[in-house]
Design a protein around this motif. Structure first.
Motif: not given
Length: 428
Positions: A25-28, A293-302, A325-329, A360-367
């Motif tokens: 999968g690519q979501a995680n 930074a080069e290959h997972l650009t769309s999922q990185i937040r700094l 579970q398909g929840q935004g994290c 951003h309406g994300l359901a879960l925050f794993d810190a």
């Protein structure tokens, strides 16, 4: 899918990215080929650091003649219709890939976050080698996720068969010519626990806990604080207010917009903070972050933290994705600072992440792992599971007793932590 061949890959680069991602999968973001490739090619997770890649692959060999397979001495029977190869997975790359398992041979227990140091010490006291062992996990990443990537088109029965074969292949190594002391599958997602629990193989299930923040459709941070008791709410507001005199600015930058200078400063912050805390510059090399930074650009937040002059003085690297579970994290993973201010860590690694999830309406925050101090800030205890098998029968019995007692202790601890959550009443 009547005939299967299992083989080990000596590097993630030997497995096609598209094939790996279609199974894992690519979501995680941490289960993706790109993340593991960055770890290995940057020298963060490699033989030199005690993480030898041994990713386990399952190939569909139905197109290969049975006589041809049966006559190949490099293929050893594993189960009916399944063989394990003495050759590496690269040799079978022309065959369809049915399943993968991220797997490493370890010579220590650093960077795992499911602690077995006491087990290793017991082995040492008795003059028995605990290392090498095998770890089915994502290096340096205590995040739940898939630990087996199995072709989704397969039936449930076929899924169970493939999972059982993967575990059988691990168990085979416990009694091989160069025996492995044990194998460990860490931070298994809730959706994949049946693959372990319904297996015919006997292994241990270990309970752990982390603290996650759950978004219950809050409108903003104040709406979230409204569920706190008055005193606990004031404590949070006071903690955040102590940074106001320094006129710090906090803002998230998405992957494509992060500048080279910001990456350089963040890496410097990460290394300095690790050096102060642990005496080394961190498990992850600068090359890892640049490749990520080069290959997972769309999922990185700094998260960039700037002082009153506009200079970056701290940073926290987050990744965004979905859980099983398909929840935004939002996953908070690495942080660092060049200045020492009370409350800066909590602001950069917790409160800013909570605000981002709400916005951003994300359901879960794993810190991140551990940290019961998170409870008073609205992070709730959640169950984490890992699975283990031990070759030495005497130690397996002793470790089984340990895990049974530990489970009761963890359950009591989680109940205690739930009882001190800062809410006025339990959220619906």
């Amino acid at each position: 899918m009547t005939q299967l061949i299992l083989a080990f890959a000596n590097a993630i680069v030997d497995i096609p990215p598209r094939a790996w991602n279609s199974l894992m999968g690519q979501a995680n973001p941490f289960c993706r080929h790109e993340f593991l490739l960055a770890l290995e090619q940057s020298g963060s997770a490699c033989i030199a650091t005690g993480w030898t890649p041994r990713h386990l692959c399952v190939f569909d060999a139905s197109s290969v003649l049975s006589d041809e397979i049966g006559g190949d001495r490099r293929l050893q029977p594993l189960d009916e219709g399944a063989f394990i190869s003495l050759q590496t997975a690269e040799y079978f790359k022309a065959l369809p890939l049915v399943a993968v398992m991220p797997l490493y041979q370890k010579t220590h227990s650093y960077g795992e976050y499911v602690f077995d140091w006491a087990w290793a010490e017991a082995y040492e006291r008795h003059g028995i080698d605990y290392y090498p062992k095998w770890v089915n996990a994502i290096p340096f990443t205590p995040v739940q996720g898939r630990r087996m990537g199995i072709k989704p088109e397969l039936t449930n029965i076929e899924h169970m068969r493939v999972a059982a074969l993967l575990l059988r292949a691990l168990n085979r190594q416990l009694t091989g010519d160069t025996p492995i002391s044990s194998w460990h599958s860490l931070f298994v997602s809730a959706q994949q626990t049946p693959l372990f629990e319904h297996s015919p193989h006997s292994h241990l299930k270990r309970l752990g806990t982390q603290f996650h923040w759950h978004n219950r459709s809050y409108l903003d941070f104040n709406d979230f604080l409204a569920i706190f008791s008055s005193r606990k709410r004031k404590n949070i507001l006071k903690e955040r207010a102590q940074l106001q005199p320094f006129n710090l600015k906090f803002h998230f930058v998405e992957g494509e917009q992060i500048t080279r200078s910001q990456w350089q400063t963040f890496i410097q912050c990460y290394q300095l903070t690790y050096l102060k805390r642990s005496g080394h510059r961190g498990y992850l090399t600068p090359a890892f972050f640049y490749q990520l930074a080069e290959h997972l650009t769309s999922q990185i937040r700094l998260l960039v933290v700037e002082d009153a002059k506009g200079d970056m003085v701290a940073g926290a690297l987050y990744l965004q994705g979905e859980n099983s579970q398909g929840q935004g994290c939002l996953y908070g993973r690495y942080w660092g600072t060049t200045i020492e201010l009370d409350g800066l860590h909590f602001e950069a690694c917790y409160y800013q992440g909570i605000e981002y999830c709400i916005e951003h309406g994300l359901a879960l925050f794993d810190a991140g792992a551990q940290g019961e101090h998170k409870v008073l800030r609205g992070f709730e205890p959640v169950e984490m599971y890992s699975y283990h098998d031990i070759a030495h029968l005497g130690f397996k019995d002793a470790i089984t007793d340990f895990v049974t007692q530990e489970t009761q202790q963890v359950q009591q601890y989680m109940a205690q932590m739930s009882a001190v959550l800062p809410y006025k009443k339990a959220p619906e």
